[in-house]
Write an enzyme that holds these catalytic residues in place. Structure first.
Site, mmCIF file in Angstrom:
data_model
loop_
_atom_site.group_PDB
_atom_site.id
_atom_site.type_symbol
_atom_site.label_atom_id
_atom_site.label_comp_id
_atom_site.label_asym_id
_atom_site.label_seq_id
_atom_site.Cartn_x
_atom_site.Cartn_y
_atom_site.Cartn_z
ATOM 1 N N THR A 147 17.834 84.422 35.310
ATOM 2 C CA THR A 147 16.685 85.082 35.925
ATOM 3 C C THR A 147 15.549 84.108 36.206
ATOM 4 O O THR A 147 14.891 84.205 37.235
ATOM 5 C CB THR A 147 16.186 86.210 35.008
ATOM 6 O OG1 THR A 147 16.159 85.733 33.685
ATOM 7 C CG2 THR A 147 17.113 87.383 35.061
ATOM 8 N N VAL A 172 9.959 81.901 33.210
ATOM 9 C CA VAL A 172 10.586 82.019 31.898
ATOM 10 C C VAL A 172 11.626 83.125 31.855
ATOM 11 O O VAL A 172 11.381 84.240 32.321
ATOM 12 C CB VAL A 172 9.525 82.344 30.821
ATOM 13 C CG1 VAL A 172 10.178 82.473 29.455
ATOM 14 C CG2 VAL A 172 8.460 81.277 30.799
ATOM 15 N N CYS A 173 12.801 82.829 31.272
ATOM 16 C CA CYS A 173 13.732 83.901 30.919
ATOM 17 C C CYS A 173 14.324 83.596 29.565
ATOM 18 O O CYS A 173 14.008 82.570 28.960
ATOM 19 C CB CYS A 173 14.804 84.114 31.980
ATOM 20 S SG CYS A 173 16.207 83.016 31.911
ATOM 21 N N GLY A 174 15.156 84.474 29.055
ATOM 22 C CA GLY A 174 15.680 84.315 27.708
ATOM 23 C C GLY A 174 16.582 83.101 27.575
ATOM 24 O O GLY A 174 16.608 82.441 26.547
ATOM 25 N N GLY A 220 17.243 80.660 30.383
ATOM 26 C CA GLY A 220 16.901 79.497 31.198
ATOM 27 C C GLY A 220 17.898 79.153 32.289
ATOM 28 O O GLY A 220 17.757 78.136 32.958
#
Lengths: 152, 90
Positions: B13, B6-8, B10
């Site tokens: 990261t 998961v990242c802010g 998508g």
């Protein structure tokens, strides 16, 4: 031969000066704009992303991957490279201070996977990263990245 | 096994985290499906995944999910990812 990350870089700036993380991200954003990858609005979106989600983009010691999501401000997508002369605090307890900011813009979620593979290969190579951190010119950065691609 | 990175946003990261997690899982011989997702998608995906990989800031933002949440500090430290994934699947 792996994809040469240098070919995916819209711009390279070395030993730049930034007083704080916002300025550091603005430099990475300006590089994306100069290379034709994004418009100025994308730079604001990258800063807003950190304001909203916190400094999680500092993904490894000294390395920030500044990015936002695909949007109309992304023209072609691409990467920018900004190494900092003086390390900058982003507020990430584990990985501060930051000496390298990579700006990333993508048109969609799938298009840039080969570039991300190349980026992961470079950033996880600690020997190459030491050379890249002290590189004084864009040509030196390109030379190291070219060597890495040829060796991969 | 289903794992969500998961990242802010998508695209950045979480994609790097997915790549490195896949490397580690292959080495450990664990058969798993790793998906990269942004925060919005992840809240849904985390309901059916066994493991969520993310950073400290985002783990707080994600809140309570049924999946086991693993916080990764250095996304390029394969040893850290190996250690934490091994502990999680045992």
């Amino acid at each position: 031969m792996a994809l040469n990350l240098a070919e995916a870089l819209a711009s390279i700036e070395t030993q730049a000066e930034a007083a704080d993380w916002r300025t550091a991200i603005r430099l990475a954003g300006a590089g994306l704009v100069a290379g034709g990858a994004t418009t100025d609005a994308y730079t604001d979106e990258m800063i807003a992303a950190v304001e909203k989600h916190g400094p999680y983009m500092v993904i490894a010691p000294g390395i920030a991957l500044a990015h936002s999501r695909p949007s109309p401000a992304v023209l072609t997508g691409g990467l920018s490279w900004v190494s900092l002369a003086t390390p900058v605090e982003f507020g990430n307890a584990a990985n501060d201070p930051v000496t390298l900011v990579i700006g990333l813009a993508a048109k969609d979620h799938a298009a840039h996977l080969a570039v991300m593979q190349a980026l992961a290969g470079v950033l996880s190579n600690s020997v190459a990263m030491k050379r890249l951190a002290v590189a004084g010119t864009a040509d030196e950065v390109r030379a190291v990245l070219g060597e890495l691609a040829a060796a991969a | 096994m289903k794992i969500v990175a998961v990242c802010g946003m998508g695209i950045g990261t979480s994609v790097l985290l997915k790549m490195n997690a896949e490397k580690v899982l292959a080495k450990l011989g664990i058969d798993a499906d790793v998906e990269a997702a942004d925060m919005g998608v992840a809240r849904g995906a985390a309901q059916t995944a066994e493991i969520v990989l993310t950073s400290e800031e985002l783990a707080e933002e994600l809140g309570d999910v049924p999946a086991q949440v693993i916080v990764i500090k250095n996304f390029f430290d394969l040893e850290e990812i190996t250690e934490k994934l091994t502990a999680a699947v045992e």
